[in-house]
Structure formats: C-alpha cells, structure tokens
Design a protein around this motif. Structure first.
Motif, short mmCIF file in Angstrom:
data_model
loop_
_atom_site.label_atom_id
_atom_site.label_comp_id
_atom_site.label_asym_id
_atom_site.label_seq_id
_atom_site.Cartn_x
_atom_site.Cartn_y
_atom_site.Cartn_z
N UNK A 18 7.17 -6.09 6.51
CA UNK A 18 8.54 -5.89 5.80
C UNK A 18 9.41 -4.74 6.50
N UNK B 164 8.39 0.64 -2.69
CA UNK B 164 9.39 0.06 -2.01
C UNK B 164 9.03 -1.66 -1.80
N UNK B 165 7.90 -1.69 -2.25
CA UNK B 165 7.32 -3.31 -2.19
C UNK B 165 7.17 -3.54 -0.64
N UNK B 166 7.12 -2.72 0.31
CA UNK B 166 7.03 -3.07 1.45
C UNK B 166 5.55 -3.75 1.98
N UNK B 167 4.56 -3.43 1.25
CA UNK B 167 3.25 -3.81 1.61
C UNK B 167 2.52 -4.81 0.80
N UNK B 168 3.55 -5.56 -0.21
CA UNK B 168 3.24 -6.32 -1.34
C UNK B 168 2.30 -7.57 -0.59
N UNK C 210 -0.27 -11.44 -1.50
CA UNK C 210 -0.85 -12.28 -2.41
C UNK C 210 -2.30 -12.03 -2.56
N UNK D 93 1.56 -2.23 6.93
CA UNK D 93 2.54 -1.44 7.55
C UNK D 93 3.43 -0.98 6.21
N UNK E 274 7.56 -12.45 4.11
CA UNK E 274 6.23 -12.20 4.54
C UNK E 274 6.16 -10.87 5.33
N UNK E 275 4.95 -10.47 5.12
CA UNK E 275 4.59 -9.04 5.81
C UNK E 275 4.63 -9.10 7.39
N UNK F 62 12.24 -6.84 2.32
CA UNK F 62 11.32 -7.02 1.25
C UNK F 62 11.72 -8.28 0.63
#
Lengths: 240, 303
Positions: B59, A212-216, A218, A204, B56-57, B71
């Motif tokens: 986000x 935006x770092x919305x889908x970062x 690991x 998403x 966590x996603x 975020x």
C-alpha cells in the motif's frame, strides 16, 4: 518507542551484499528478540525498517542486505558517523511460549533476528536446533556465531555450494514447533512442515509504528499491522 | 507573549496545528509519546459506515520527499469509532475533535453526519469527498461541483456542527468546487487531499502499489497545496484548513499566509511521530523572529 541517536562502531560486509552494523546508543527499551528499528537516512523520505540481530547495554547489532537505495546508503556509512532510529518497534518473539526443543529456521536476510532469539532461548534453558538456508556459499553468514551459543546448527544452500544442498525445510526433521524468519516462500514451506510456532513477516511499511495502516494484513484473529501487532505472528493465526 | 491561537467556525484552537486524518489513527499510537492536549485539534482516521479492511498490499511507495499510499480507508466502521475509539481518545485529548467521514453514496454521508452529530467530543465534521483510493466513492464526489454541492446540502440538513468539506486537488479548477461547497452551505473547507500518483518498479515491470495508483503526500506536494489554498482563499469567505506536505513551523505560517485559518500535518507524523509536538514548540519562537504578535493576523495576508 523513542527516536534515538546511535554512533556507528562498525559497518562491514560479512557476506555477499550483507553488512553488519554495530551501534552505540540506548538499547534499554528493547523487550524481545524479533523487534526492529526504523532508521532515518538523509535524503530518503521514509525510514528503513531493519530487524535487531542482537543487543546488550548501549550496543545494538544490525545485519542488513543491500536491496535498494536506502540499504545501499547505509552500506556507505562509516565508523564514527551517527544515525537516528525509532525503536524498539514490533512485538518480537515470545520466548515463554516455546517448547523444550524448538527448531529455529531462518533463510537469507531473515537469519539476523534469530540470533538474539536463539541466545534468549538458551538463556531460558531451552534447547533450540538451528537450521539456516542461503542461496549459495558466499551468502552464508553467522553460522559460527550461532554455534558459539552452544546449539546444534545445520546449513543448507540452494545450489549445494555449502552444507546440505536444498532448502531449510530439508533440515527441519520432525520438529513440530518452529521459530522462523525469511522470505515468504520459505516461511510458507516451514509453516506447512510444523504444527505450531512463531513466524516473522516482512512488509513494505509507511510509519513502522502502527499509525498509517500501510502494512495491515489479514489473520484468523482479524486484521493486524505487521509493524505494530507483528512482525511476529503465531502459526495459529496466519492466513496465507 | 506571542498569541498562536486561532479559530474555526467559532471553535477556539490553542494553536493551528492538527494531525491530519489517516496519519494519526484514533490517537492510540501517539498518546504515549506526548501529551495530546498540546494539539490544536485532531482529525481522526477517515470513518465509513461499515468496517473496511482496505486495499491489498503493498500500500506504500516511497517518493523523493514524499510517499504514495493506497490504504483504502481501512477503519473499524462508524459504530466502533463512536463507541470505542472516540471515548478512548477522549481520555487523552480533551478538546473538540474533527471527525473525518467518507461515504459511498449521499445516504451514507447523511448517516455518518447524523451519527457524528450526536457525539459530544466532535467539534467539526470533515466530509471527505476526495479519497483517491476507493472506487465508486470518495473522489467521485469531489470532482464535480454538482456532487459536492449535493453532499454538502444533505449533510448540513442533519447536523448542527460545522461542516468542512475536504477537497480533492485532482480537479481542473479547485476554486469552482470550493465555491460550490460554500454556496451549498459549507462552514469551511479542508484542502488538499493527496494528489493521485503512481510508481513503477522498472525491474519487475509492475506498479509498486497493488492498487496501481495512490495518494501522493509529503513535502513534495507542499507548493501545490499552498497554491491551491491561496486560490481557494481568494474564491470563498469561509475558513480553510490548509494541508499538504506541512512539516515545520515555517510551513504552518506559509500555509496561513496563503489563507488557512488552521493547518493539518499529515505525512510528517509518519516519518517523525513527534512532528506536531516539534512544530508547536517552534511556533512561538518563529513568530517572535517574524515579529508576529498574533498568529491569526497573518491568515490570508498575501493579496
């Protein structure tokens, strides 16, 4: 990355809830299969990320499944209408890293980006084997198109209504290197069957271009943005 | 010739348009798209003492005319920001930056302020006491007059740069918090941060966002932001940076009329990465149309 206007040449249902949209516009910046576009839709605040199925000069093919309001809006768009897309986005698959005989393993709406990938693999002189999985017969698409690239293709359906009954993983055999795209459980299953490869992930997204770092997520190589550093991650770096 | 310049605490801005923290990273995703030097300033991604992965996603949740994000202040930490990100950004942007910092305790805010005080590229320190997405920090500070005053006082002791406190809208009376910051020595205020929001996926019977709640931003919150900027402008004398759903040159002027000396553009960058460039291009023409010769003349004209 550019915000490009496209004219719709075709938009029709090719399988259950799955549409193919062919667009006329500038495709010159696309660098690799597996990249995606982020489509602006009237009345929807966020853009919709859709993988690139194939492209040629001034022609872009997208295949998308109606899964929500945005893709439903797209399914009603007609030939001759215009839409805007930010593109190209993401890293895409690395053809050069492929061995002679990779398996291309796709599931459902994860199949489209694998089409241009397979075409590029063939053009690079490789011999990919294509394994496609769908839920049922009415969900199957692009089997003939893949075959027309001159590669062996096998199809599995979960309910056994077409091809082999079972999952993509049942078609992989002893291939050790996979290019894959599909739902998370499928990616995970393919991952555990091979020793190396490249896997395309969905997420998403907010912006789609890394801001935006919305889908970062690991990885073993640190945090990666699915939209910008992905969507393709290498087998070696994936953390489940 | 229309004059669209403005000023924040003695710092001249060529125009009032500033990308908002968290929507522009440290500039990397934008400097190939357009010349960053057209911007008034840049508010960098919220920086913490230590590196943070964040929440966590998923986000992100879409909303009508906006989005919710959670975020959770993902950033590489203050040392990497100062030694890697800001020097890189400075190759593409040659004006004073706004350093947005976020702490989890007073000593952390002080460490961040001390560190940023030594960075020559930083023109203004924007102290985030209002992030809705982290527990035990951020908004916990921003919702009480006493805490806001204490953070402000302690940060002011260790920096000579102008200190702007970024206020939360998730409070009963934003004007009293603004006044507390001003009385404690704040040089200016940034407002508003995101509104706490939530979406539920009714088919899965689950919150859309992993962290359940997040910060709501975008054009949907613009009227709330204008109202709060107006209320705060009436309560304090220090300059304000207005933000919250600003997406057009019209919005910039509306925000300035409400009382903002400069304006940040946030969510709009995410759906149109060229948004700030477009707004800056549109401003002079709109000023001419509105018979505004000097844009800063409209700051706070609404009585």
């Amino acid at each position: 990355m550019k915000d490009i206007e496209f004219k719709i040449l075709e938009n029709r249902e090719i399988a259950r809830d799955v549409f193919r949209m062919v667009l006329d516009g500038d495709t010159s910046e696309i660098t690799a299969p597996g990249q995606f576009v982020n489509i602006s839709l009237p009345g929807r605040y966020l853009r919709r990320p859709i993988s690139i199925c194939d492209w040629s000069k001034n022609k872009l093919t997208l295949i998308y499944k109606v899964v929500g309001h945005g893709t439903e809006d797209m399914s009603y768009m007609e030939t001759g209408e215009y839409l805007r897309a930010l593109m190209p986005l993401g890293n895409g698959y690395d053809i050069a890293a492929a061995p002679e005989n990779p398996v291309v393993a796709g599931g459902g709406v994860g199949v489209p980006p694998l089409y241009a990938l397979t075409r590029k693999l063939v053009e690079a002189g490789k011999h990919p084997y294509v394994a496609l999985g769908f839920n049922s017969k009415e969900d199957v698409f692009y089997e003939d198109e893949f075959r027309a690239l001159g590669v062996p293709v096998n199809v599995a359906t979960v309910d056994g209504s077409y091809g082999k009954k079972g999952f993509v993983t049942d078609l992989i055999g002893d291939h050790s290197y996979a290019f894959s795209c599909g739902p998370l459980p499928m990616l995970k299953a393919v991952y555990s069957r091979v020793q190396d490869g490249q896997f395309s992930f969905e997420a998403r997204m907010g912006c789609g271009f890394g801001a935006c770092m919305g889908c970062s997520t690991r990885t073993k190589d640190g945090y990666k943005r699915i939209c910008k550093d992905g969507p393709v991650l290498s087998w070696k770096e994936i953390v489940w | 010739m229309v004059d669209i310049s403005t000023e924040l605490s003695g710092i001249h801005l060529d125009n009032p348009v500033i990308p908002a923290s968290g929507t522009f990273g440290y500039g990397r995703e934008y400097w190939d798209l357009y010349d960053l030097d057209i911007l008034g300033s840049i508010s960098i991604k919220g920086t913490t003492v230590e590196e943070r992965y964040g929440n966590e996603l998923p986000r992100i949740a879409e909303c009508p005319d906006g989005l919710i994000n959670s975020v959770g202040l993902q950033n590489p930490g203050m040392d990497a920001v100062i030694h890697e990100e800001i020097p890189e950004l400075a190759k593409h942007f040659h004006k004073p930056l706004i350093a947005n910092v976020s702490g989890f305790s007073i000593p952390e805010y002080v460490r961040l302020a001390e560190a940023m005080d030594a960075v020559k590229e930083v023109g203004i320190l924007e102290v985030n006491v209002s992030c809705p997405n982290v527990h035990g920090g951020g908004m916990a500070f921003g919702t009480s007059c006493q805490n806001v005053a204490e953070v402000t006082r302690e940060v002011k002791k260790v920096t000579s740069k102008p200190v702007y406190i970024k206020l939360s809208p998730n409070v009963t009376d934003i004007a009293s918090i603004a006044k507390a910051a001003e009385d404690a020595g704040a040089d200016g205020l940034s407002l508003i941060n995101t509104l706490l929001g939530m979406r539920i996926d009714i088919r899965r019977r689950q919150p859309v966002i992993a962290n359940k709640m997040g910060g709501f931003s975008g054009p949907a919150i613009f009227p709330v932001a204008v109202r709060m900027v107006y209320q705060v402008a009436k309560a304090v004398k220090i300059p304000l940076i207005g933000m919250g759903g600003v997406s057009s040159a019209e919005d910039v002027i509306e925000m300035m009329m409400a009382g903002a000396s400069a304006v940040q553009v946030g969510a709009a960058n995410l759906v149109n990465p060229f948004a700030c460039q477009q707004i800056i291009e549109d401003l002079p023409e709109l000023c001419r149309e509105l018979k505004i010769e000097k844009l800063s003349d409209v700051i706070g004209v609404i009585v």
